[in-house]
Write an enzyme that holds these catalytic residues in place. Structure first.
Site, mmCIF file in Angstrom:
data_model
loop_
_atom_site.group_PDB
_atom_site.id
_atom_site.type_symbol
_atom_site.label_atom_id
_atom_site.label_comp_id
_atom_site.label_asym_id
_atom_site.label_seq_id
_atom_site.Cartn_x
_atom_site.Cartn_y
_atom_site.Cartn_z
ATOM 1 N N LEU A 42 0.784 -1.103 -0.062
ATOM 2 C CA LEU A 42 0.069 0.071 0.087
ATOM 3 C C LEU A 42 0.827 1.308 0.162
ATOM 4 C CD1 LEU A 42 -2.985 1.309 0.193
ATOM 5 C CD2 LEU A 42 -2.609 1.052 2.759
ATOM 6 N N THR A 70 1.690 7.486 2.004
ATOM 7 C CA THR A 70 1.093 7.689 3.447
ATOM 8 C C THR A 70 2.458 7.882 4.098
ATOM 9 O OG1 THR A 70 0.897 5.308 3.741
ATOM 10 C CG2 THR A 70 -1.040 6.945 3.614
ATOM 11 N N LYS A 104 9.814 2.783 6.747
ATOM 12 C CA LYS A 104 9.031 2.342 5.444
ATOM 13 C C LYS A 104 8.797 0.830 5.587
ATOM 14 C CE LYS A 104 9.354 6.491 2.730
ATOM 15 N NZ LYS A 104 9.812 7.122 1.389
ATOM 16 N N ALA A 123 1.541 -3.796 5.605
ATOM 17 C CA ALA A 123 1.918 -4.058 7.142
ATOM 18 C C ALA A 123 0.994 -2.959 7.669
ATOM 19 C CB ALA A 123 3.540 -3.437 7.338
ATOM 20 N N LYS A 136 6.827 -8.410 7.406
ATOM 21 C CA LYS A 136 7.972 -8.500 6.289
ATOM 22 C C LYS A 136 9.575 -8.199 6.791
ATOM 23 C CE LYS A 136 4.601 -6.116 3.322
ATOM 24 N NZ LYS A 136 4.250 -4.883 2.762
ATOM 25 N N ASP A 147 7.563 -1.437 -2.345
ATOM 26 C CA ASP A 147 8.625 -0.261 -2.336
ATOM 27 C C ASP A 147 9.936 -0.444 -1.313
ATOM 28 O OD1 ASP A 147 6.655 0.431 -0.242
ATOM 29 O OD2 ASP A 147 7.529 2.455 -0.346
HETATM 30 P P1 B16 Z 1 0.003 1.606 10.524
HETATM 31 P P2 B16 Z 1 3.108 -0.610 3.775
HETATM 32 C C1 B16 Z 1 3.443 0.355 6.109
HETATM 33 O O1 B16 Z 1 2.696 0.285 5.038
HETATM 34 C C2 B16 Z 1 4.253 1.774 6.126
HETATM 35 O O2 B16 Z 1 5.145 1.767 5.185
HETATM 36 C C3 B16 Z 1 5.059 1.713 7.475
HETATM 37 O O3 B16 Z 1 5.601 3.110 7.447
HETATM 38 C C4 B16 Z 1 4.067 1.728 8.735
HETATM 39 O O4 B16 Z 1 4.816 1.772 9.884
HETATM 40 C C5 B16 Z 1 3.131 0.213 8.592
HETATM 41 O O5 B16 Z 1 2.768 0.453 7.387
HETATM 42 C C6 B16 Z 1 2.255 0.405 9.700
HETATM 43 O O6 B16 Z 1 1.176 1.154 9.569
HETATM 44 O O7 B16 Z 1 0.716 2.098 11.797
HETATM 45 O O8 B16 Z 1 -0.955 2.227 9.925
HETATM 46 O O9 B16 Z 1 -0.498 0.123 10.989
HETATM 47 O O10 B16 Z 1 4.139 -0.137 3.108
HETATM 48 O O11 B16 Z 1 3.273 -2.057 4.450
HETATM 49 O O12 B16 Z 1 1.735 -0.619 3.095
HETATM 50 MG MG MG Z 2 5.349 0.112 1.200
#
Ligand code: B16
Ligand code: MG
Length: 222
Positions: A10, A17, A45, A115, A145, A170
């Site tokens: 995402l 984000t 990230k 995540a 991951k 990414d």
């Molecule tokens: P949340 P992804 C990740 O998204 C972010 O890249 C990472 O910076 C963030 O800490 C993690 O989600 C958890 O996010 O606080 O909203 O549960 O790149 O895996 O889509």
């Molecule tokens: Mg990502």
């Protein structure tokens, strides 16, 4: 042609984000009295929320009780959600809609493998939620991951074998997770950073028209 499915990360692939995570984490660092830069933010990230806090506290050389950590995890997320709830479809990254349209036209299904525990909300905010046949997010996995769990559950949701799945990611940890799952990994971003990916593109607009069709012909399986 072989049957394939797609798993999208995402943050950094569908939307950016990271900039909102940065603002919310920086606010916490300010509160705790140390500097948190955009370069520091790169380390977070693709990393889970709990792990992000640990990294942030290491940067500031701050030690906290478990109770305080829980408190800050909640307040950081509340702050982050203030930005997320203002998001709209204009924040979808370039090339995403075109790629999803191309997959639809080829009858290829896709799921999310993120995540983030906020992933369903974010997809709803940008009006993409209904297009995904499944969501695997930070609430559905026990291992972050680079463990392949998130993508293996994604393959189950697609009713496909791992080697029939293509992952767009990414983050280095995400590429490692896709490779460990025996999937085709596509790095979106800096090619040097994501050199372990099977294919690399700077962003989704760089993907050639025939790329997905060629992948269907070439997939390792099936
Ligand atoms: P949340 P992804 C990740 O998204 C972010 O890249 C990472 O910076 C963030 O800490 C993690 O989600 C958890 O996010 O606080 O909203 O549960 O790149 O895996 O889509
Ligand atoms: Mg990502």
């Amino acid at each position: 042609m072989n049957k394939i499915g797609v798993i999208f990360d995402l943050d950094g692939v569908i939307v950016d984000t990271a900039k909102y995570h940065f603002l919310a984490w920086k606010d916490l660092a300010d509160h705790l009295g140390f500097e948190f830069t955009e370069a520091h933010n790169e380390l977070l990230k693709g990393v889970s929320r709990v792990r992000s806090l640990e990294i942030l506290l290491d940067i500031g050389k701050v030690e906290l009780s478990e109770e305080k950590k829980q408190e800050f995890l909640i307040s950081k997320n509340e702050h982050y959600l203030k930005y997320i709830t203002k998001m709209g479809a204009e924040e979808i990254l370039p090339g995403v809609n075109e790629l999803l349209d191309a997959l639809d036209a080829l009858g290829i299904q896709y799921v999310l493998g993120s995540a983030s525990k906020n992933a369903p909300l974010i997809l709803k905010q940008v009006n993409l939620y209904e297009r995904f046949v499944g969501i695997v997010d930070g609430n559905s996995v026990s291992k972050a991951k680079p463990d392949p769990e998130v993508f293996l559950i994604g393959a189950e949701k697609l009713h496909l074998k791992p080697e029939q799945c293509v992952v767009f990611e990414d983050a280095i940890a995400g590429i490692e997770a896709a490779n460990a799952a025996n999937m085709i990994s596509i790095g979106i971003g800096d090619e040097k950073t994501l050199h372990k990916a099977n294919f690399n593109f700077k962003n989704l607009t760089e993907i050639p028209d025939n790329f997905i069709k060629e992948l269907m012909d070439k997939t390792k399986a099936i």
